[in-house]
Scaffold this motif. Structure first.
Motif, mmCIF file in Angstrom:
data_model
loop_
_atom_site.group_PDB
_atom_site.id
_atom_site.type_symbol
_atom_site.label_atom_id
_atom_site.label_comp_id
_atom_site.label_asym_id
_atom_site.label_seq_id
_atom_site.Cartn_x
_atom_site.Cartn_y
_atom_site.Cartn_z
ATOM 1 N N LEU A 1 0.824 -1.219 0.000
ATOM 2 C CA LEU A 1 0.000 0.000 0.000
ATOM 3 C C LEU A 1 0.851 1.259 0.000
ATOM 4 C CD1 LEU A 1 -2.908 -0.716 2.526
ATOM 5 C CD2 LEU A 1 -3.097 -0.411 0.056
ATOM 6 N N PHE A 2 2.035 1.197 0.602
ATOM 7 C CA PHE A 2 2.842 2.403 0.733
ATOM 8 C C PHE A 2 3.397 2.838 -0.627
ATOM 9 C CE2 PHE A 2 2.573 0.777 4.993
ATOM 10 C CZ PHE A 2 2.426 1.922 5.755
ATOM 11 N N GLU A 3 4.067 1.935 -1.355
ATOM 12 C CA GLU A 3 4.594 2.325 -2.661
ATOM 13 C C GLU A 3 3.471 2.588 -3.657
ATOM 14 O OE1 GLU A 3 8.326 0.760 -4.868
ATOM 15 O OE2 GLU A 3 6.643 -0.316 -5.786
ATOM 16 N N SER A 4 2.499 1.688 -3.754
ATOM 17 C CA SER A 4 1.410 1.866 -4.711
ATOM 18 C C SER A 4 0.545 3.058 -4.341
ATOM 19 C CB SER A 4 0.562 0.595 -4.786
ATOM 20 O OG SER A 4 1.311 -0.509 -5.257
ATOM 21 N N GLY A 5 0.350 3.264 -3.020
ATOM 22 C CA GLY A 5 -0.440 4.411 -2.577
ATOM 23 C C GLY A 5 0.240 5.724 -2.894
ATOM 24 N N TRP A 6 1.565 5.766 -2.696
ATOM 25 C CA TRP A 6 2.308 6.989 -3.038
ATOM 26 C C TRP A 6 2.219 7.266 -4.536
ATOM 27 C CZ3 TRP A 6 4.653 10.689 -0.076
ATOM 28 C CH2 TRP A 6 5.422 11.636 -0.772
ATOM 29 N N ASP A 7 2.382 6.219 -5.348
ATOM 30 C CA ASP A 7 2.297 6.373 -6.793
ATOM 31 C C ASP A 7 0.912 6.868 -7.200
ATOM 32 O OD1 ASP A 7 3.361 5.907 -9.557
ATOM 33 O OD2 ASP A 7 1.690 4.472 -9.612
ATOM 34 N N PHE A 8 -0.135 6.301 -6.598
ATOM 35 C CA PHE A 8 -1.504 6.731 -6.902
ATOM 36 C C PHE A 8 -1.703 8.192 -6.508
ATOM 37 C CE2 PHE A 8 -5.964 7.398 -5.875
ATOM 38 C CZ PHE A 8 -6.618 6.821 -6.949
ATOM 39 N N LEU A 9 -1.217 8.565 -5.328
ATOM 40 C CA LEU A 9 -1.354 9.949 -4.868
ATOM 41 C C LEU A 9 -0.694 10.914 -5.829
ATOM 42 C CD1 LEU A 9 -1.945 12.231 -2.883
ATOM 43 C CD2 LEU A 9 0.065 11.521 -1.560
#
Length: 368
Positions: A314-322
């Motif tokens: 969630l951290f890497e994918s969430g940052w990318d999504f943000l």
């Protein structure tokens, strides 16, 4: 007078903390142990003559005061429960027992951790006959980030420092890979000069090498769990920090992380991997899976976290999504103000982790 008053005031604070509703029996037990220690210390210094040496009493006071500082955040709604949950899951691979994470919320722009002094735990067992069961991992984070999990990725870096200290990873590298023999570290350039250094210069140089190795290990440890999210956060948080005695330059840290992400040969990474093998610890490696967030976050809904690997992902994918939505909002996100997108994405990541925590608690209750 003041020594006794300070202990009484700390006991009062611990009594209040004990009354705060919290769902961690281990934390409740830890607080009760600290209360017992404080009561015993007050009793011993109140006898005539005192049955506890004043110097030892002051040492107990100092430690109780410091430990209590990191309980205030842990027993209120200010604690970032979701990020602490992720940290505890990450730590399971590196520790023989569950971590007791206690938290302080600070006003400055810094993250750090402190371990409780083992000398204090031995002191109270010897002098007061009380054995404190828990060993806290005390973490501090900026107040403004307490509900921004994507901005809390540096806490995995701090967990790396804890693992390093607990398992003496960098200390072992200093023996197995003496700085005089390399690998040389960026911006220090000391291997070739070591033979000509005087005693004072070499002592300072060795201290700098150890500090830089500690930071590099913590960076790589964090990258194993949050991937590029940690690097990208640092890129915006401290993009151009120069080299200091305690930290490598930002550019050098980013270069090492890029080698790790791309699988490029790097003698610093090799040094840590060989040391971890010698210590019979897991290697530095990707411990997360990329998470497809378009169906969930794309429709402004939490993501269903099914495993630890997706939790960390969630951290890497969430940052990318943000960052994609920040730069060019699409779909429903087009109608959300740019600054609000930061809050909504972090809120959805927080809820995604919380939902898994709730499901796990229900499942555990159903099987008891």
């Amino acid at each position: 007078m003041l020594l006794r008053s300070n202990l009484r005031l700390l006991l009062l604070q611990l009594d209040r903390l004990a009354e705060t509703p919290y769902f961690s029996p281990r934390l409740d037990r830890y607080i009760e142990d600290l209360r017992e220690v404080t009561r015993a210390a007050i009793t011993k210094i109140s006898t005539d003559p005192p049955s506890l040496n004043e110097k030892l009493a002051r040492e107990i006071l100092e430690n109780i005061w410091q430990l209590t500082q990191f309980l205030t955040g842990s027993t209120t709604k200010q604690i970032p429960y979701e990020v602490v949950y992720a940290i505890e899951r990450a730590a399971e691979e590196w520790t023989s027992s569950g971590l007791l994470v206690t938290t302080a919320i600070v006003q400055d722009a810094g993250f750090f951790f402190q371990g409780g002094r083992e000398s204090f735990f031995k002191l109270v067992e010897t002098e007061l006959g009380i054995k404190i069961q828990g060993r806290p991992v005390q973490i501090a984070l900026p107040y403004i980030y307490r509900h921004k999990p994507l901005f809390c990725s540096p806490l995995f870096h701090e967990l790396g420092h804890y693992v390093d200290n607990a398992r003496e990873v960098v200390g072992t590298t200093m023996l197995r890979f003496p700085p005089e023999a390399g690998p040389d570290l960026p911006s220090i350039d000391g291997v070739a000069k070591a033979p000509s250094m005087n005693e004072t210069e070499k002592k300072i140089w060795l201290k700098v090498v150890k500090a830089h190795r500690q930071e590099y290990f913590a960076d790589l440890f964090s990258a194993s769990y949050v991937g590029r999210a940690g690097r990208e956060f640092l890129q915006q948080f401290c993009p151009e920090d120069d080299v200091t005695h305690t930290h490598p330059a930002s550019a050098d840290r980013f270069a090492l992380l890029d080698d790790f992400f791309e699988g490029r040969p790097n003698p610093i990474i090799d040094m840590f991997q060989m040391t971890l093998t010698q210590l019979e610890l897991p290697p530095l490696a990707r411990r997360f899976d990329a998470v497809a967030l378009e169906q969930s976050l794309g429709n402004v809904r939490p993501f269903d976290v099914s495993s630890d690997r997706t939790l960390f992902g969630l951290f890497e994918s969430g940052w990318d999504f943000l960052m994609r939505q920040w730069n060019a909002g699409t779909g429903d996100w087009e109608h959300i103000a740019q600054d609000d997108r930061v809050d909504v994405v972090n809120d959805l990541i927080e809820k995604s982790i919380r939902n898994r925590m709730i499901r796990e608690a229900w499942d555990a209750a159903a099987h008891t």
